[in-house]
Design an enzyme around this catalytic site. Structure first.
Site, PDB file in Angstrom:
ATOM      1  N   MET A  30       0.844  -1.201   0.000  1.00 45.88           N
ATOM      2  CA  MET A  30       0.000   0.000   0.000  1.00 45.88           C
ATOM      3  C   MET A  30       0.879   1.251   0.000  1.00 45.88           C
ATOM      4  SD  MET A  30      -3.413  -0.922   2.068  1.00 45.88           S
ATOM      5  CE  MET A  30      -2.810  -0.699   3.714  1.00 45.88           C
ATOM      6  N   ALA A  32       4.040   3.917   1.016  1.00 49.39           N
ATOM      7  CA  ALA A  32       4.769   4.376   2.211  1.00 49.39           C
ATOM      8  C   ALA A  32       5.866   3.352   2.512  1.00 49.39           C
ATOM      9  CB  ALA A  32       3.828   4.583   3.400  1.00 49.39           C
ATOM     10  N   HIS A  37       9.309  -3.543   3.360  1.00 52.10           N
ATOM     11  CA  HIS A  37       8.974  -3.746   1.942  1.00 52.10           C
ATOM     12  C   HIS A  37      10.230  -4.067   1.126  1.00 52.10           C
ATOM     13  CE1 HIS A  37       5.644  -0.816   3.173  1.00 52.10           C
ATOM     14  NE2 HIS A  37       4.975  -1.884   2.807  1.00 52.10           N
ATOM     15  N   GLN A  61     -10.376  -2.868   1.864  1.00 47.77           N
ATOM     16  CA  GLN A  61      -9.900  -3.537   3.081  1.00 47.77           C
ATOM     17  C   GLN A  61      -9.936  -2.629   4.304  1.00 47.77           C
ATOM     18  OE1 GLN A  61      -5.884  -4.390   1.332  1.00 47.77           O
ATOM     19  NE2 GLN A  61      -5.119  -3.827   3.340  1.00 47.77           N
ATOM     20  N   GLY A 147       4.939 -10.425   3.927  1.00 49.79           N
ATOM     21  CA  GLY A 147       5.661 -10.330   5.187  1.00 49.79           C
ATOM     22  C   GLY A 147       4.947 -11.095   6.288  1.00 49.79           C
ATOM     23  N   MET A 148       5.743 -11.702   7.164  1.00 49.27           N
ATOM     24  CA  MET A 148       5.150 -12.431   8.291  1.00 49.27           C
ATOM     25  C   MET A 148       4.645 -11.492   9.372  1.00 49.27           C
ATOM     26  SD  MET A 148       7.856 -15.530   8.356  1.00 49.27           S
ATOM     27  CE  MET A 148       7.063 -16.687   9.419  1.00 49.27           C
ATOM     28  N   GLN A 153      -2.773 -12.486   7.433  1.00 46.64           N
ATOM     29  CA  GLN A 153      -2.912 -12.195   5.995  1.00 46.64           C
ATOM     30  C   GLN A 153      -2.157 -13.247   5.174  1.00 46.64           C
ATOM     31  OE1 GLN A 153      -2.594  -8.138   4.167  1.00 46.64           O
ATOM     32  NE2 GLN A 153      -0.510  -8.785   3.734  1.00 46.64           N
ATOM     33  N   SER A 185       6.528  -0.459  10.294  1.00 43.66           N
ATOM     34  CA  SER A 185       5.197  -0.394   9.689  1.00 43.66           C
ATOM     35  C   SER A 185       4.960   1.016   9.163  1.00 43.66           C
ATOM     36  CB  SER A 185       4.145  -0.724  10.751  1.00 43.66           C
ATOM     37  OG  SER A 185       2.878  -0.262  10.348  1.00 43.66           O
ATOM     38  N   ARG A 187       2.345   2.540   9.410  1.00 43.19           N
ATOM     39  CA  ARG A 187       1.524   3.236  10.416  1.00 43.19           C
ATOM     40  C   ARG A 187       2.352   3.775  11.586  1.00 43.19           C
ATOM     41  NH1 ARG A 187      -2.663  -0.694   8.787  1.00 43.19           N
ATOM     42  NH2 ARG A 187      -4.449   0.495   8.013  1.00 43.19           N
TER      43      ARG A 187
HETATM   44  P1  AMP Z   1       1.564  -3.030   3.434  1.00 43.33           P
HETATM   45  O1  AMP Z   1       2.109  -1.980   2.522  1.00 43.33           O
HETATM   46  O2  AMP Z   1       1.560  -2.630   4.872  1.00 43.33           O
HETATM   47  O3  AMP Z   1       0.245  -3.585   2.945  1.00 43.33           O
HETATM   48  O4  AMP Z   1       2.586  -4.246   3.373  1.00 43.33           O
HETATM   49  C1  AMP Z   1       2.945  -4.839   2.151  1.00 43.33           C
HETATM   50  C2  AMP Z   1       3.717  -6.108   2.429  1.00 43.33           C
HETATM   51  O5  AMP Z   1       4.897  -5.782   3.170  1.00 43.33           O
HETATM   52  C3  AMP Z   1       2.924  -7.117   3.280  1.00 43.33           C
HETATM   53  O6  AMP Z   1       3.172  -8.419   2.788  1.00 43.33           O
HETATM   54  C4  AMP Z   1       3.509  -6.913   4.647  1.00 43.33           C
HETATM   55  O7  AMP Z   1       3.411  -8.069   5.468  1.00 43.33           O
HETATM   56  C5  AMP Z   1       4.942  -6.609   4.313  1.00 43.33           C
HETATM   57  N1  AMP Z   1       5.576  -5.891   5.438  1.00 43.33           N
HETATM   58  C6  AMP Z   1       5.157  -4.761   6.035  1.00 43.33           C
HETATM   59  N2  AMP Z   1       5.951  -4.443   7.075  1.00 43.33           N
HETATM   60  C7  AMP Z   1       6.882  -5.421   7.145  1.00 43.33           C
HETATM   61  C8  AMP Z   1       7.987  -5.684   8.017  1.00 43.33           C
HETATM   62  N3  AMP Z   1       8.284  -4.876   9.031  1.00 43.33           N
HETATM   63  N4  AMP Z   1       8.725  -6.784   7.788  1.00 43.33           N
HETATM   64  C9  AMP Z   1       8.426  -7.631   6.769  1.00 43.33           C
HETATM   65  N5  AMP Z   1       7.407  -7.439   5.910  1.00 43.33           N
HETATM   66  C10 AMP Z   1       6.643  -6.357   6.093  1.00 43.33           C
END
Ligand code: AMP
Length: 279
Positions: A30, A32, A37, A61, A147-148, A153, A185, A187
């Protein structure tokens, strides 16, 4: 690096690559973008001929009272990060392209979507499963990187892949943390200095729980952690649950590999984190 804003165009390009025998990796995000990432991008670069990063703040979502409108959008910085990390394509569709007003089709992963975060974010995982389905179809991905940190998810997408016979393979990637232990994150940018300090406790409490999992009673480990989470300044605990690593079912005394997953509000920011616990 090419920036593609149209789904049909992205799919045409992806199909050409498939015809050429290239293997495609997709990193759905998403935006940022941060080091979490980037770790997914780097993994794709190792495995795939072509790396596609999608940047799409997916309205389906987010609940009506959630942060869709204020979710951080840092497109120029994101593109720089992608360029620096040798991404081949950034796919940045509009909401109208992905979900036009007459949109009708949704993907649901029953049961798994209703536990943990799903109890508090109604329809969240329906939105996730639907957009990931669309992104896999558009990108023709051989591999999808997740990401775990978003463990539920990841499990939901893995189940969806099996149930719907997707050809895409899912590559789980470990949580990237700050030196302090805080899970990175998008956020986190909502947190004030004080709130950030408070939030560092979450990963510490999880780490301590995982250390005591081997020889302490499961209920004790969980309750002890919940008490500590509740004592964090400005916190409100949505849930703190120990589940089976394989299928997210509740863990019991015989569970050898579990995940302690939590969602904790620090002020107005909802943070999720988890730790794998093994016996
Ligand atoms: P998002 O942009 O938050 O939707 O995240 C996109 C992808 O990046 C998802 O698969 C997340 O699980 C992964 N992700 C976000 N933060 C982390 C992190 N700190 N470590 C590993 N993967 C991450």
């Amino acid at each position: 690096m090419k920036v593609i804003k149209n789904a049909l165009q992205m799919q045409k390009i992806a199909l050409k690559h498939i015809k050429n025998g290239d293997e495609i990796g997709l990193i759905p995000t998403m935006g940022a973008l941060h080091d979490g990432h980037v770790s997914l991008i780097v993994k794709s670069e190792k495995n795939d001929d072509i790396t596609i990063v999608s940047i799409f703040v997916n309205p389906t979502q987010f609940g009506p009272n959630e942060d869709y409108l204020k979710y951080p959008r840092t497109v120029q910085k994101d593109l720089e990060i992608c360029r620096k990390n040798h991404v081949n394509y950034v796919f940045m569709p509009s909401v109208n392209d992905m979900f036009p007003v007459d949109y009708k089709t949704f993907v649901e992963v029953k049961a798994l979507q209703d536990i943990l975060c799903g109890k508090f974010r109604i329809n969240h995982f329906r939105g996730v499963a639907t957009v990931v389905t669309k992104l896999f179809n558009i990108s023709c991905a051989d591999r999808g990187y997740f990401g775990m940190k978003d463990f539920q998810q990841l499990k939901i997408i893995e189940k969806m892949i099996r149930d719907l016979n997707f050809r895409t393979k899912i590559v789980p990637c470990p949580i990237v943390r700050e030196k302090s232990g805080l899970a990175i994150s998008s956020r986190n940018s909502y947190l004030s200095v004080e709130e950030k300090k408070a939030s560092l406790n979450i990963s510490r409490i999880l780490r301590e729980a995982s250390e005591s999992f081997r020889d302490k009673n499961l209920n004790f480990v969980r309750k002890n952690a919940i008490n500590k989470l509740k004592r964090i300044r400005g916190s409100r605990v949505d849930y703190a649950e120990v589940v089976n690593f394989i299928d997210l079912s509740p863990a019991d005394k015989d569970t050898k590999k579990a995940v302690f997953a939590v969602a904790v509000w620090i002020g107005k920011t909802r943070l999720i984190d988890n730790v794998i616990m093994t016996k």
